[in-house]
Design a protein around this motif. Structure first.
Motif, PDB file in Angstrom:
ATOM      1  N   LYS A 275     -25.090  18.150  49.137  1.00  0.00           N
ATOM      2  CA  LYS A 275     -25.805  18.706  50.274  1.00  0.00           C
ATOM      3  C   LYS A 275     -27.133  19.293  49.795  1.00  0.00           C
ATOM      4  O   LYS A 275     -27.168  20.034  48.809  1.00  0.00           O
ATOM      5  N   ASP A 276     -28.209  18.963  50.496  1.00  0.00           N
ATOM      6  CA  ASP A 276     -29.542  19.507  50.176  1.00  0.00           C
ATOM      7  C   ASP A 276     -29.842  19.389  48.678  1.00  0.00           C
ATOM      8  O   ASP A 276     -30.296  20.332  48.036  1.00  0.00           O
TER       9      ASP A 276
ATOM     10  N   TYR B  44     -34.939  12.168  53.502  1.00  0.00           N
ATOM     11  CA  TYR B  44     -34.532  13.062  52.417  1.00  0.00           C
ATOM     12  C   TYR B  44     -33.304  13.883  52.797  1.00  0.00           C
ATOM     13  O   TYR B  44     -33.025  14.146  53.980  1.00  0.00           O
ATOM     14  N   ASN B  45     -32.573  14.279  51.756  1.00  0.00           N
ATOM     15  CA  ASN B  45     -31.447  15.221  51.850  1.00  0.00           C
ATOM     16  C   ASN B  45     -30.363  14.736  52.806  1.00  0.00           C
ATOM     17  O   ASN B  45     -29.938  13.590  52.727  1.00  0.00           O
ATOM     18  N   ASN B  46     -29.916  15.604  53.735  1.00  0.00           N
ATOM     19  CA  ASN B  46     -28.778  15.309  54.610  1.00  0.00           C
ATOM     20  C   ASN B  46     -29.241  14.505  55.829  1.00  0.00           C
ATOM     21  O   ASN B  46     -29.196  14.979  56.964  1.00  0.00           O
ATOM     22  N   TYR B  47     -29.643  13.295  55.570  1.00  0.00           N
ATOM     23  CA  TYR B  47     -30.274  12.477  56.608  1.00  0.00           C
ATOM     24  C   TYR B  47     -29.255  11.980  57.625  1.00  0.00           C
ATOM     25  O   TYR B  47     -28.153  11.540  57.288  1.00  0.00           O
TER      26      TYR B  47
ATOM     27  N   GLU C  18     -38.033  13.636  44.364  1.00  0.00           N
ATOM     28  CA  GLU C  18     -37.762  15.070  44.352  1.00  0.00           C
ATOM     29  C   GLU C  18     -39.050  15.881  44.373  1.00  0.00           C
ATOM     30  O   GLU C  18     -39.161  16.888  45.073  1.00  0.00           O
TER      31      GLU C  18
ATOM     32  N   ARG D  73     -40.720  15.799  47.870  1.00  0.00           N
ATOM     33  CA  ARG D  73     -40.122  16.697  48.859  1.00  0.00           C
ATOM     34  C   ARG D  73     -40.787  18.073  48.822  1.00  0.00           C
ATOM     35  O   ARG D  73     -40.892  18.763  49.833  1.00  0.00           O
TER      36      ARG D  73
ATOM     37  N   GLY E  34     -31.977  17.251  47.253  1.00  0.00           N
ATOM     38  CA  GLY E  34     -33.296  16.728  46.924  1.00  0.00           C
ATOM     39  C   GLY E  34     -33.317  15.221  46.784  1.00  0.00           C
ATOM     40  O   GLY E  34     -34.279  14.656  46.266  1.00  0.00           O
TER      41      GLY E  34
END
Length: 549
Positions: free
Chosen positions: A241-242, A266-269, A172, A175, A244
């Motif tokens: 969603k999003d 990272y996130n919504n890969y 986190e 990012r 981290g």
């Protein structure tokens, strides 16, 4: 870990300037010298690991690479402007960079954005190709936006690239600084992501860049994405969603265990994986889950990963109704932890479901609680450390000037004496305006400046703030003895044995000291001219000047 960081640092330096067959590149390493580098990994301070890694990696850099070193947080505590180009970029600078890192102090804040921008400017990034390699173990602490800086440098630079090495950062945290590299076309590398790169990167450093590979034969069109994972805190919960979160993708060994790490996203890969066997590990906060994945040609996969975790929000306060303490240490011992994790101030973190032990420390006050956290649940908790705050100062004389010097030694003891007549020391500090957060009770502060000392008892109540002032009953004696090799100060009055009590000395021709009110004799050793004496009376709150010659 030392070998691991050496690999990561080599990666960053190769990314910044390993094209040894081409024209010499210019790059600056920006080294985090903040106080957090005193943190330990496997019992060894991170700053020592960094120094050893620099020392090793710099021996492999091509001789024509023009490399420099910039540092921040190495000269002052609490300063956002403590940034310095320690070694200007030049070829053959490896030994100078190593020496500078070895002698560097680590004690300040983390103005990483300002440091990267200054390094870019020193490299004339708006005129020439320039590369900056940032090595940091913490996030920006000086109200700057690394993401916005990356965009600014990319737009203004001729051919500017920033690479970021996150030393010991969580996914986190990574990012939040990765965007600095990504927005300039650079790479973000976590220390945990560099396994297996050392040999290949060493060859890249040592050998000329290979000739371009022939263009591959066009392959049939593939679906845009064949791997679209989703993550949830609990069974039946909505996909995050999003959030981290991070996706770590490994090749699977023959026995199904994790093999070579391929990438971290990272996130919504959404991605495309070649046919084969993989192990996917999803992480968010301190929670993690992994599962195998077999990819076959022409197939698409949308697996759901369930963390079996909840969200804990801890607000550390000194007292009921008190403000949240941003400097409070919040230590979390959660299910599956190899060791407790430490955060500061108000803490919001995803943890594995189950029993978590929380310890909050504010100054010398401590509170412990055990919290049950269910999957998908959010628990908010105010934890009271039970402290009051005192600000301690010293005066030379009652109603006189405050002692405004860094040499002021302030120590706080419990008022009650032990059986041997001594008191238990609770905490200490230096200089004026020392702030102490203490549990309720009776205490004694002992303030000392040079040869003068005073005690002052005080009481602390939870949630209350107060000032404590110790009166030294002292003045300042300034001595000038031209040509002296040594100066010694004695009490004028002799004891019953005919001896005088010594009150300090200096191997110089000038000496200044804070002394209790009284009469003194000063002896100056003038070398061949012999010893000379002078006398002076020191009054509380006043300055006395004496010349001995």
């Amino acid at each position: 870990m030392k070998s691991f960081l050496r690999t990561i640092l080599a990666s960053a330096l190769v990314l910044g300037g390993a094209m040894s067959a081409q024209a010499a590149d210019r790059a600056i390493i920006v080294l985090d010298a903040s106080g957090s580098m005193w943190g330990q990994i496997d019992g060894k301070p991170k700053l020592e690991i960094a120094r050893q890694a620099l020392r090793s990696v710099l021996t492999t850099i091509p001789a024509d690479t023009e490399l420099g070193l910039m540092a921040y947080g190495h000269r002052e505590k609490g300063s956002c402007s403590d940034i310095e180009l320690v070694v200007p970029p030049a070829s053959g600078s490896a030994s100078a960079i190593t020496a500078a890192a070895d002698s560097m102090k680590f004690l300040g804040k983390t103005p990483l954005s300002a440091a990267v921008k200054q390094a870019a400017e020193d490299l004339k990034y708006t005129e020439d190709k320039a590369t900056v390699i940032l090595i940091t173990d913490g996030l920006e602490t000086c109200s700057a936006d690394p993401c916005a800086l990356g965009k600014e440098l990319e737009q203004s630079g001729v051919d500017f690239t920033a690479h970021v090495v996150g030393f010991g950062l969580t996914a986190e945290e990574g990012r939040q600084v990765a965007c600095l590299a990504e927005n300039t076309g650079g790479k973000y590398i976590q220390a945990s992501d560099a396994k297996g790169l050392e040999d290949a990167l060493a060859q890249t450093v040592a050998e000329p860049a290979p000739a371009p590979a022939p263009a591959p034969t066009p392959e049939p069109a593939k679906p845009e994405f064949n791997f679209v994972p989703e993550l949830a805190l609990a069974e039946g919960a909505a996909a995050l969603k999003d959030a981290g979160n991070a996706w770590e993708i490994y090749k699977a060994n023959a026995d199904g265990t994790k093999g070579e790490r391929l990438t971290t996203e990272y996130n919504n890969y959404k991605g495309s994986l070649e046919p084969g066997d993989y192990v996917i590990r999803a992480t968010l906060g301190e929670a993690a889950v992994e599962q195998p994945l077999k990819v076959e040609a022409g197939q698409a996969y949308k697996p759901l990963f369930v963390l079996n975790a909840g969200t804990l929000i801890v607000r550390p306060r000194p007292s009921d109704g008190g403000d949240i303490n941003t400097g409070a240490a919040v230590v979390l011992d959660f299910p599956g932890a190899s060791h407790p994790a430490t955060y500061y101030g108000e803490t919001k973190i995803v943890l594995p479901a189950g029993e978590t032990k929380v310890k909050v420390t504010i100054g010398q006050g401590e509170a412990n609680e055990t919290i049950q956290l269910a999957a998908g649940q959010t628990v908010e908790k105010d934890i009271i450390a039970g402290v009051g705050r005192v600000v301690v100062n010293a005066l030379y004389a009652q109603g006189g000037d405050k002692v405004d010097a860094g040499g002021l030694d302030v120590r706080v003891y419990k008022a009650k004496k032990k059986i041997d007549g001594t008191r238990e020391q609770v905490t200490y500090g230096y200089g004026p305006d020392n702030k102490f957060d203490l549990p309720a009770g009776d205490y004694v502060v002992v303030a000392r400046m040079d040869q003068a000392e005073a005690e002052q008892p005080f009481n602390v109540r939870v949630g209350e703030a107060g000032d404590v002032t110790a009166v030294l009953g002292a003045g300042v004696l300034a001595i000038d003895a031209p040509g002296a090799k040594e100066i010694r100060v004695y009490a004028a009055r002799k004891d019953i044995q005919g001896n005088r009590k010594e009150f300090g000395y200096a191997y110089d021709q000038k000496h200044q000291a804070t002394l209790p009110e009284g009469d003194y004799v000063v002896e100056a050793d003038l070398g061949d001219a012999g010893k000379k004496e002078g006398s002076a009376s020191v009054k509380a709150g006043e300055r006395t000047e004496l010349t001995v010659q």
